[in-house]
Design an enzyme around this catalytic site. Structure first.
Site, PDB file in Angstrom:
ATOM      1  N   ARG A   1       0.840  -1.202   0.000  1.00  0.00           N
ATOM      2  CA  ARG A   1       0.000   0.000   0.000  1.00  0.00           C
ATOM      3  C   ARG A   1       0.873   1.250   0.000  1.00  0.00           C
ATOM      4  O   ARG A   1       0.557   2.244  -0.651  1.00  0.00           O
ATOM      5  CB  ARG A   1      -0.943   0.020   1.204  1.00  0.00           C
TER       6      ARG A   1
ATOM      7  N   TYR B   1     -15.658  17.148 -16.161  1.00  0.00           N
ATOM      8  CA  TYR B   1     -16.088  15.752 -16.168  1.00  0.00           C
ATOM      9  C   TYR B   1     -17.173  15.534 -15.105  1.00  0.00           C
ATOM     10  O   TYR B   1     -17.067  16.019 -13.982  1.00  0.00           O
ATOM     11  CB  TYR B   1     -14.879  14.853 -15.918  1.00  0.00           C
TER      12      TYR B   1
ATOM     13  N   ASP C   1      -6.421  18.811 -15.396  1.00  0.00           N
ATOM     14  CA  ASP C   1      -6.748  17.458 -15.851  1.00  0.00           C
ATOM     15  C   ASP C   1      -6.360  17.367 -17.323  1.00  0.00           C
ATOM     16  O   ASP C   1      -6.967  18.018 -18.183  1.00  0.00           O
ATOM     17  CB  ASP C   1      -8.240  17.193 -15.657  1.00  0.00           C
TER      18      ASP C   1
ATOM     19  N   LYS D   1      -7.756   5.985 -19.514  1.00  0.00           N
ATOM     20  CA  LYS D   1      -7.979   6.439 -20.880  1.00  0.00           C
ATOM     21  C   LYS D   1      -6.704   6.280 -21.716  1.00  0.00           C
ATOM     22  O   LYS D   1      -6.210   5.181 -21.892  1.00  0.00           O
ATOM     23  CB  LYS D   1      -8.484   7.880 -20.856  1.00  0.00           C
TER      24      LYS D   1
END
Length: 415
Positions: free
Chosen positions: A68, A120, A192, A217
């Protein structure tokens, strides 16, 4: 990872290349940054490390401690992201939304955020429904004219959140001009960069403090990984993000990191073809009498085409257009394409199409969608890397079939 080892990770190696964007071209960095041959075996491709925990030489003497906190595959991917975005620090998260949430968690309760209004849907949802509930208020502003930023500054404003191009109407924000205003007011700027990828736009070079991506993406590029990434040159901000990355724990699996880094190796090749195909698709749609309007930064008709040429190194693979007709026409079109798959998401090698008003942006109120130009007949295309002639032929047949029924349906109505 200990602080000393974390610093070493972004440096050079006697056997590998120095992660220095100024020294190597994009394609070289995409293939080699964070991808040095395995020291133990000589494997050219670094192996997948699924271990959750790692042996320490002595108490507190380790390179990796717990997956982690850090993992070899995530470290490699984060090195590559930092290099491609011209940043000192790279970060990977379990999704783009987790990236957004972690960055916003660097803000104190009572902070104010200014976000571009055409954002978005998932980001809008987080800012409105989640961040707001913990005392972070957001003002959504049309930043096509960056001077509007000045009108919404408050004493507690801490961050400006920008997408450029925006989703799905492909509006642009002048990053350098926005940064100048924001920094004069002591604000951070987050950009972004999902729609363009590091290949076509470098927000950190334009002054942004942090750049984020849904790596699901273009960065991964094969529609088989959900992930988010970020990069920054700001040491203080990086320290906060690294702490929260570990404390919140929204980290990607080693396998997803391995997959995403494999995708990165062809990012430059894929982005060229995405943009080539999108330009041809946009030009075809703009000439079609079955289309009301086309939105693509690479078209001279785009109102910010000049800014696109200054700020971007290419125009990307996303095209939006309004089919001649209504939501029923759009429905028919989306059901009749053969190569463009009706699906959410974008940036994969395959072409996708969707109806934002009822899919990715359905969570916005109707009046908000109308204000943003997200009409019932606005279709968003993620143009893939198939042969452009085949894609255009597919669009042509679907348009002809869908729009021709407009007149036939009207003719069938009783007088």
């Amino acid at each position: 990872m200990s602080p000393a080892n974390a610093t070493a990770r972004f440096g050079s190696s006697d056997e590998g290349i120095a992660v220095t964007p100024a020294k190597y071209g994009f394609g070289t960095l995409a293939i080699h940054a964070g991808a040095e041959p395995d020291a133990a075996t000589g494997a050219v491709i670094p192996p997948l490390s699924l271990s959750t925990t790692f042996k320490q030489k002595a108490v507190g003497d380790f390179v990796y401690e717990y997956s982690r906190s850090d993992n070899p595959n995530r470290a490699n991917l984060e090195t590559a992201i930092a290099a491609l975005e011209h940043g000192k620090h790279g970060f990977a998260f379990s999704s783009g939304s987790a990236t957004t949430a972690t960055i916003l968690n660097t803000l104190a309760p009572g902070s104010h955020v200014i976000s571009v209004n055409d954002v978005y849907g998932g980001t809008h949802r987080y800012l409105n429904k989640v961040a707001h509930s913990v005392g972070i208020e957001t003002t959504f502003v049309d930043l096509a004219d960056v001077d509007r930023l000045r009108d919404h500054l408050r004493d507690n404003t801490r961050l400006v959140w920008v997408e450029t191009p925006t989703n799905p109407t492909l509006r642009l924000v002048d990053i350098a001009a926005l940064v100048e205003i924001a920094h004069s007011a002591g604000l951070y700027v987050a950009v972004d960069n999902t729609f363009l990828s590091p290949y076509f736009q470098s927000p950190l070079d334009l002054g942004a403090d942090i750049v984020v991506h849904s790596a699901t993406k273009y960065i991964n590029g094969h529609s088989d990984v959900v992930m988010g990434v970020a990069a920054t040159n700001n040491d203080a901000l990086a320290s906060k993000i690294r702490f929260l990355q570990n404390a919140i724990g929204a980290v990607p699996s080693p396998f997803d990191c391995y997959q995403a880094q494999r995708g990165i190796k062809t990012l430059h090749l894929r982005m060229r073809q995405h943009a080539h195909n999108a330009q041809l698709v946009a030009e075809f749609l703009e000439q079609s009498p079955l289309v009301d309007s086309v939105i693509y930064p690479g078209l001279p008709s785009h109102p910010q085409h000049g800014l696109a040429k200054r700020q971007m190194r290419g125009f990307g693979g996303m095209v939006s257009f309004r089919v001649k007709g209504d939501t029923n026409t759009a429905d028919r079109f989306l059901q009749r394409t053969r190569l463009f798959t009706l699906a959410e998401s974008l940036g994969g090698v395959e072409s996708l199409a969707e109806l934002p008003a009822r899919m990715t942006h359905a969570g916005l109120a109707p009046e908000e969608r109308n204000e943003l130009g997200i009409t019932e007949n606005l279709i968003r295309l993620s143009v893939g890397v198939e042969d452009a002639d085949d894609l255009i032929a597919d669009l042509a047949q679907a348009l002809q079939s869908a729009v021709s029924e407009n007149d036939s349906l009207i003719a069938a109505l009783p007088i």
